[in-house]
Each structure stands twice: as structure tokens, then as C-alpha cells.
Design a protein around this motif. Structure first.
Motif, mmCIF file in Angstrom:
data_model
loop_
_atom_site.group_PDB
_atom_site.id
_atom_site.type_symbol
_atom_site.label_atom_id
_atom_site.label_comp_id
_atom_site.label_asym_id
_atom_site.label_seq_id
_atom_site.Cartn_x
_atom_site.Cartn_y
_atom_site.Cartn_z
ATOM 1 N N PRO A 4 0.832 -1.204 0.000
ATOM 2 C CA PRO A 4 0.000 0.000 0.000
ATOM 3 C C PRO A 4 0.864 1.250 0.000
ATOM 4 C CG PRO A 4 -0.040 -1.047 2.163
ATOM 5 C CD PRO A 4 0.668 -1.992 1.230
ATOM 6 N N LYS A 5 0.370 2.296 -0.640
ATOM 7 C CA LYS A 5 1.115 3.551 -0.726
ATOM 8 C C LYS A 5 0.824 4.423 0.484
ATOM 9 C CE LYS A 5 1.953 5.559 -4.628
ATOM 10 N NZ LYS A 5 1.863 6.288 -5.929
ATOM 11 N N LEU A 6 1.867 5.076 0.992
ATOM 12 C CA LEU A 6 1.748 6.050 2.080
ATOM 13 C C LEU A 6 2.344 7.371 1.594
ATOM 14 C CD1 LEU A 6 2.810 5.442 5.833
ATOM 15 C CD2 LEU A 6 2.768 7.678 4.744
ATOM 16 N N THR A 7 1.508 8.381 1.441
ATOM 17 C CA THR A 7 1.965 9.692 0.992
ATOM 18 C C THR A 7 2.225 10.576 2.202
ATOM 19 O OG1 THR A 7 0.737 9.521 -1.073
ATOM 20 C CG2 THR A 7 1.386 11.725 -0.365
ATOM 21 N N LEU A 8 3.456 11.092 2.279
ATOM 22 C CA LEU A 8 3.919 11.865 3.430
ATOM 23 C C LEU A 8 4.399 13.232 2.966
ATOM 24 C CD1 LEU A 8 4.944 12.086 6.438
ATOM 25 C CD2 LEU A 8 7.049 10.966 5.647
ATOM 26 N N ASP A 28 6.874 -2.142 4.836
ATOM 27 C CA ASP A 28 5.515 -2.597 4.548
ATOM 28 C C ASP A 28 4.698 -1.639 3.686
ATOM 29 O OD1 ASP A 28 6.053 -4.801 6.108
ATOM 30 O OD2 ASP A 28 5.212 -3.911 7.929
ATOM 31 N N PHE A 29 5.304 -0.492 3.304
ATOM 32 C CA PHE A 29 4.561 0.513 2.548
ATOM 33 C C PHE A 29 5.425 1.069 1.429
ATOM 34 C CE2 PHE A 29 2.642 0.349 6.685
ATOM 35 C CZ PHE A 29 1.275 0.464 6.436
ATOM 36 N N ASP A 30 4.757 1.478 0.365
ATOM 37 C CA ASP A 30 5.405 2.213 -0.719
ATOM 38 C C ASP A 30 5.356 3.691 -0.336
ATOM 39 O OD1 ASP A 30 6.355 3.278 -3.059
ATOM 40 O OD2 ASP A 30 4.593 2.741 -4.259
ATOM 41 N N LEU A 31 6.467 4.220 0.151
ATOM 42 C CA LEU A 31 6.502 5.572 0.705
ATOM 43 C C LEU A 31 6.678 6.603 -0.401
ATOM 44 C CD1 LEU A 31 6.513 7.321 3.274
ATOM 45 C CD2 LEU A 31 8.991 6.988 3.388
ATOM 46 N N ASN A 32 5.734 7.516 -0.487
ATOM 47 C CA ASN A 32 5.777 8.617 -1.456
ATOM 48 C C ASN A 32 5.947 9.910 -0.662
ATOM 49 O OD1 ASN A 32 5.473 10.217 -3.769
ATOM 50 N ND2 ASN A 32 3.247 10.315 -3.507
ATOM 51 N N VAL A 33 7.174 10.452 -0.668
ATOM 52 C CA VAL A 33 7.479 11.643 0.133
ATOM 53 C C VAL A 33 7.386 12.879 -0.747
ATOM 54 C CG1 VAL A 33 9.160 12.745 1.651
ATOM 55 C CG2 VAL A 33 9.017 10.255 1.560
ATOM 56 N N LEU A 34 6.592 13.844 -0.296
ATOM 57 C CA LEU A 34 6.395 15.089 -1.028
ATOM 58 C C LEU A 34 7.038 16.237 -0.254
ATOM 59 C CD1 LEU A 34 2.604 14.731 -1.934
ATOM 60 C CD2 LEU A 34 4.587 14.032 -3.302
ATOM 61 N N GLU A 35 7.816 17.050 -0.953
ATOM 62 C CA GLU A 35 8.368 18.250 -0.337
ATOM 63 C C GLU A 35 7.316 19.355 -0.444
ATOM 64 O OE1 GLU A 35 11.948 21.534 -0.844
ATOM 65 O OE2 GLU A 35 12.068 19.628 -1.938
ATOM 66 N N VAL A 36 6.703 19.664 0.685
ATOM 67 C CA VAL A 36 5.640 20.663 0.724
ATOM 68 C C VAL A 36 6.016 21.676 1.791
ATOM 69 C CG1 VAL A 36 3.170 21.107 0.966
ATOM 70 C CG2 VAL A 36 3.956 18.892 0.083
ATOM 71 N N GLY A 37 6.421 22.861 1.360
ATOM 72 C CA GLY A 37 6.867 23.878 2.303
ATOM 73 C C GLY A 37 5.711 24.546 3.018
ATOM 74 N N GLN A 38 6.055 25.486 3.894
ATOM 75 C CA GLN A 38 5.051 26.229 4.658
ATOM 76 C C GLN A 38 4.719 27.515 3.914
ATOM 77 O OE1 GLN A 38 7.542 25.039 8.431
ATOM 78 N NE2 GLN A 38 6.033 26.581 8.960
#
Length: 325
Positions: A4-8, A28-38
Motif C-alpha cells: 500500500p502507498k503512504l503519501t507523506l 511494509d509501505f510504498d513511501l511517497n514523500v512530497l516536499e511541501v513547504g510552509q
């Protein structure tokens, strides 16, 4: 069988580089890391915190501790894990106009002070610290905010909060002395550009913050990692998996500073060693037990400032499988 995908969604700090360069993965997860600033956009909910708490845009996200507490007290469907990716002392983040006659914290009484928002975690911390540490009643200060609140609330009677018109530059207001002081986690260029009209409230903020640390025993938390409840209900193992990943990332990050020229700072390694000597080997602990006093103090500040609708305990902020950490 695919994982399963986990978007962070995270900011790009040094301690998050292992997520962005792939050094840290989840078994256990397909990690999708997004750079999202403030983002400092003025549109309501248009920053990372609002995108998570207002829109549930990510599976997990780095958000403001203050806004999360507000959401939790209102029963919104989010739950945190005890991972704290951003911390700041408040005392070096208070800037004043050099000609405003502000030489001590009590000189802020009755003054005009700019904030990002009233509920920004640094704003809450600063108001609470001024009152708790320096006997400065935050209700006797006039607060000016530069954007709308992430989580709406009703200000307490007698509290002065003024939302600036869109496009009004709060740094320029301080330069021109339309306000007397400014507290922001990302100070504008007018503040950091070396103007002789702006200075920090404390002449030696480092020593002031060291005194604070030795008295209270913690480096104050700014941000927290939050999941959507529907994701945790479907994948409860994600909470402990992601906690482990953050611990791995932190260990990798610390090794960066073994190279004395890893950062742009000429004395980066010296500062790293000095910090360990003054603040101990780990001023950035994750887990609930080592952060409980830090969290309980901030919850008290939030309640006093009318931001949360009921008294919260530190335990109820977190997913049950992470409480024994």
C-alpha cells in the motif's frame, strides 16, 4: 502483491534528507514523500497545515502542533505519532524596533506586536513564555496577524487581534514602526537583512534560551507528524513503521555533521559540538515519555489563550500503539 502507498508531506530540513534521497524506506509501505513547504499564502487553508487539516490531502503530514491541538479538541479525524520534526525557542525570535524603547519583556505591555497568525505554534509559545517566564500578561499586548487562521476560533473577550489587509508587508511595518515588535518562525527579509532599526529583544538570546532549557528541561516543539484517521484505521501498522523511519532518518542526519564542511557554516562542526555540550546528546527526542512535560505545558498555553475547546491530555493526542514510547 504490491504494497500500500503512504503519501507523506514534509519540509526539506536536514533531518528529512534521508526521506528525500531514498536512504530511508518503509518495509511494509510504498513511501511517497512530497516536499511541501510552509506557504505564507493569505488564502484560508492554503498552507501545508491547512491542506492536511482542512482538506485531508495527505496520508500523513508535518503540521503545526498548535493547529493540530485545535483540530483534535474539536474532534477532527486526525491522530498524531510522537515525532516532532521542528523545534524553536521563542526568545530569540522576538524582534523589536530599535527606537521603540523596548529593553525588557515588560516593555512589550501595551505595544503592537506582529505575528504570522495568533495560533501559529511559535506565537502561542511566545505568548505563553512571556507570561510564564517574565510575568508579561499577553492579553495586554495588541496582536497583528498577517494571514487568516488555519483553524477558526473565537477570540476571548478583551483580546486584541487585528488581521492585516492582504498585501500589507509586516516586516516593512516594523521598519516603519507601524508595529513595535515582531514574532515569526520565518522572519521576513526586512528583519534579517541587517537593518540598524531592528534588533532582537534580548541582547544575548542564546544565553536566555540556555537558561530556559536548563530550567524547563526541553527544547520546545513546533511541529508534529499527523495521520488521517481513515488511513490509520485501514493500516494501523503505519504508525509504528513511520516512527521507526523517522528515528533512522535522525540517526543518518547526525552523521552528516561528522564532516566539518558538510554545511555552509564555517564553524558548523564546532557549533554541533557546542550544542551537544550545552543541551545534551539529544535535544530532539521523539516518543511520548521524553516529551510529555513539553506537550503538557504547551497544551496549557493553548487552553489559556482560548485556542482549544477543552483540556486535552498528552496521551490522547497519539495513536494508541505509540503511547509506550
Amino acid at each position: 502483491m504490491s504494497k500500500p502507498k503512504l503519501t507523506l508531506a514534509l519540509s526539506h530540513y536536514d533531518r528529512h534528507i534521508p526521506f528525500f534521497d531514498g536512504s530511508v524506506q518503509l518495509e511494509d509501505f510504498d513511501l511517497n514523500v512530497l516536499e511541501v513547504g510552509q506557504s505564507v499564502a493569505l488564502k484560508h487553508g492554503d498552507n501545508r497545515h491547512g491542506r492536511m487539516l482542512q482538506k485531508g490531502e495527505f496520508d500523513a503530514c508535518e503540521v503545526s502542533l498548535s493547529s493540530y491541538l485545535m483540530a483534535k479538541s474539536r474532534g477532527w479525524p486526525f491522530t498524531a505519532i510522537p515525532v516532532f520534526p521542528r523545534r524553536l525557542f521563542s526568545l530569540s525570535m522576538i524582534w523589536v524596533h530599535a527606537e521603540a524603547g523596548i529593553r525588557s519583556p515588560k516593555d512589550l505591555i501595551g505595544r503592537k506586536v506582529g505575528l504570522t497568525t495568533f495560533q501559529t505554534t511559535l506565537s502561542v509559545l511566545t505568548k505563553g513564555d512571556l507570561q510564564a517566564e517574565y510575568d508579561v500578561p499577553w492579553r495586554k499586548i495588541h496582536w497583528f496577524t498577517r494571514r487568516r487562521e488555519t483553524v477558526e476560533f473565537q477570540a476571548q473577550e478583551g483580546v486584541n487581534i487585528h488581521l492585516l489587509p492582504q498585501g500589507k508587508k509586516i516586516g516593512a511595518m516594523l521598519i516603519q514602526r507601524e508595529i513595535d515588535a515582531l514574532v515569526m518562525p520565518h522572519p521576513p527579509k526586512e528583519v534579517t537583512g541587517g537593518s540598524d532599526r531592528i534588533k532582537r529583544l534580548f541582547s544575548d538570546p542564546k544565553q536566555e534560551e540556555l537558561k530556559y532549557f536548563r530550567k524547563n528541561g526541553f527544547y520546545p516543539i513546533m511541529h508534529i507528524i499527523v495521520f488521517r484517521d481513515d488511513f490509520l484505521k485501514k493500516y494501523p501498522r503505519a504508525a509504528t513503521c513511520l516512527m521507526g523511519a523517522f528515528e533512522s532518518a535522525r540517526s543518518i542526519c547526525r552523521e552528516y555533521y561528522s564532516d566539518p564542511n558538510w554545511s555552509l557554516m564555517a564553524w558548523g562542526r564546532h557549533l554541533f559540538e557546542e550544542e551537544r555540550r550545552l543541551l545534551g546528546d539529544d535535544p530532539w527526542p521523539n516518543g511520548l515519555k521524553r516529551n510529555k512535560a513539553n506537550l503538557e505545558r504547551f497544551i496549557g498555553y493553548s487552553l489559556d489563550q482560548g485556542l482549544i475547546e477543552r483540556q486535552l491530555t498528552a496521551d490522547e493526542l497519539f495513536f494508541e500503539k505509540t503511547l509506550d514510547t
